[in-house]
Scaffold this motif. Structure first.
Motif, PDB file in Angstrom:
ATOM      1  N   SER A 176      42.702  30.319  42.057  1.00  0.00           N
ATOM      2  CA  SER A 176      43.075  30.971  43.307  1.00  0.00           C
ATOM      3  C   SER A 176      44.300  30.334  43.961  1.00  0.00           C
ATOM      4  CB  SER A 176      41.894  30.941  44.284  1.00  0.00           C
ATOM      5  OG  SER A 176      41.513  29.603  44.576  1.00  0.00           O
ATOM      6  N   PHE A 218      48.400  39.692  36.874  1.00  0.00           N
ATOM      7  CA  PHE A 218      48.024  38.284  37.008  1.00  0.00           C
ATOM      8  C   PHE A 218      47.834  37.649  35.630  1.00  0.00           C
ATOM      9  CE2 PHE A 218      44.923  34.842  37.681  1.00  0.00           C
ATOM     10  CZ  PHE A 218      45.559  34.135  38.704  1.00  0.00           C
ATOM     11  N   GLU A 271      47.458  32.423  43.636  1.00  0.00           N
ATOM     12  CA  GLU A 271      47.505  33.781  44.194  1.00  0.00           C
ATOM     13  C   GLU A 271      48.566  33.881  45.291  1.00  0.00           C
ATOM     14  OE1 GLU A 271      42.690  34.550  43.518  1.00  0.00           O
ATOM     15  OE2 GLU A 271      43.563  34.562  45.522  1.00  0.00           O
TER      16      GLU A 271
END
Length: 350
Positions: free
Chosen positions: A148, A290, A151
């Protein structure tokens, strides 16, 4: 229940979680773990608690070259496996033995070999690490340095979405066939994918003779997932379920709030758990973008416990040999910026 260890090793107590698995996130993060805790410590405490990393020898990775092999020869090496039933690789010599007949008159002497951690690296940059403790259950893990913290405002929650889409349809297997294969191998309950702040981990535990079947299945999740729209839509409901489970876990919620307060709105402060405000980003396009950005083999580590290193490296090589892996892209790894702050979670009174 866990199968027993090799003959002669019953007197040794194995740890509940293999040490090599517990060290893998540290291998991916490197020295960033220590820097995360430095802002929270006093200067004199930091100097006293700095780990002596220089005293540990650097691992030597043996190179593994890609080879073009005959398909029939490769298939002949696979263990006997049927989609509907697992057949015995060889007949049971004690099938007709009765209880009044001892089968341990001449037990073989155990050959004890000290476990040794081995390392190798594929041509595409993927690293392989393993240790064979002689156990009957192999534990496999594929760790990707993409959590994360990588991100952005355009894809909040995408690492959690990647974990929710694990073990779904790939270019070779449908989601139904993937699930049925895991069930037939007996690892449907142990096959998991968990997204963290700095890594995404695909793990599975299976009888060691079926390692050649599970390694390509793990690699298929990161190499060619199909991300079908209806499967993505069906996984959306897991966001709310995961958030509810987190709110019911006091320890997990404490860790979540600590990171958010310490690193507000940057890197380690980004939650690895998607929330309902992330639902607009839950699309196949966002997930695929991603993967293309971060899932390069240079950022992967394949780990095995209770497996032969030569076998693990060989099947990892075969899983990548005939496919063009995602090329590495230079990414800016922003340094974690400690901000400090105060966060509170409301709860029911005792």
């Amino acid at each position: 229940s866990r199968p027993g260890a090799a003959p002669g090793s019953a007197h040794r107590r194995s740890p509940p979680v293999p040490a090599l698995f517990s060290q893998m996130p540290a291998m991916l993060r490197g020295a960033r773990v220590a820097s995360r805790l430095q802002p929270l410590a006093a200067p004199h405490v930091r100097a006293a608690s700095t780990p002596a990393a220089s005293s540990l020898p650097a691992p030597t990775f043996a190179p593994v070259k890609f080879q073009k092999e005959d398909v029939e020869a490769v298939m002949a090496e696979l263990p006997s496996f049927n989609f509907y039933e697992v057949k015995e690789p060889e007949p049971n010599p004690y099938a007709s033995s009765t209880l009044d007949k001892s089968i341990l008159l001449d037990p073989p002497a155990p050959a004890l070999v000290a476990p040794k951690t081995e390392f190798s690296q594929l041509e595409n940059g993927m690293k392989v690490a393993s240790i064979d403790k002689g156990g009957l259950t192999a534990r496999l893990g594929l760790y990707v340095n993409a959590g994360s913290r990588f991100e952005s405002t355009s894809n909040f929650g995408v690492s959690n979405m990647v974990s929710m889409m694990s073990y779904a349809s790939t270019a070779h297997l449908s989601q139904l066939r993937t699930v049925k294969t895991l069930e037939q191998l007996g690892c449907n309950a142990t096959a998991t994918c968990k997204a963290g702040r700095e890594e995404i981990a695909y793990t599975a535990a299976v009888a060691r003779e079926f390692t050649p079947l599970v390694v390509p299945l793990l690699v298929g999740n990161v190499l060619f997932p199909r991300l079908l729209p209806w499967e993505v839509k069906a996984a959306v409901k897991k966001v709310k379920e995961g958030r509810t489970a987190l709110e019911g876990d006091a320890d997990g919620m404490l860790s979540e709030l600590l990171h958010k307060a310490a690193y507000c709105n940057n890197t380690l402060g980004y939650s690895p758990h998607a929330s309902e405000r992330c639902l607009p980003y839950f699309t196949p396009e966002t997930i695929r973008a991603f993967l293309l950005e971060h899932f390069a083999p240079e950022r992967m580590v394949l780990v095995g416990v209770n497996v032969q290193h030569s076998e693990l490296s060989k099947w990892a090589m075969r899983s990548f040999a005939d496919y063009n892996a995602i090329p590495p892209k230079k990414r800016e790894e922003a340094k974690a910026s400690y901000t400090g702050g105060d966060l509170r979670a409301e709860g029911a009174s005792p």
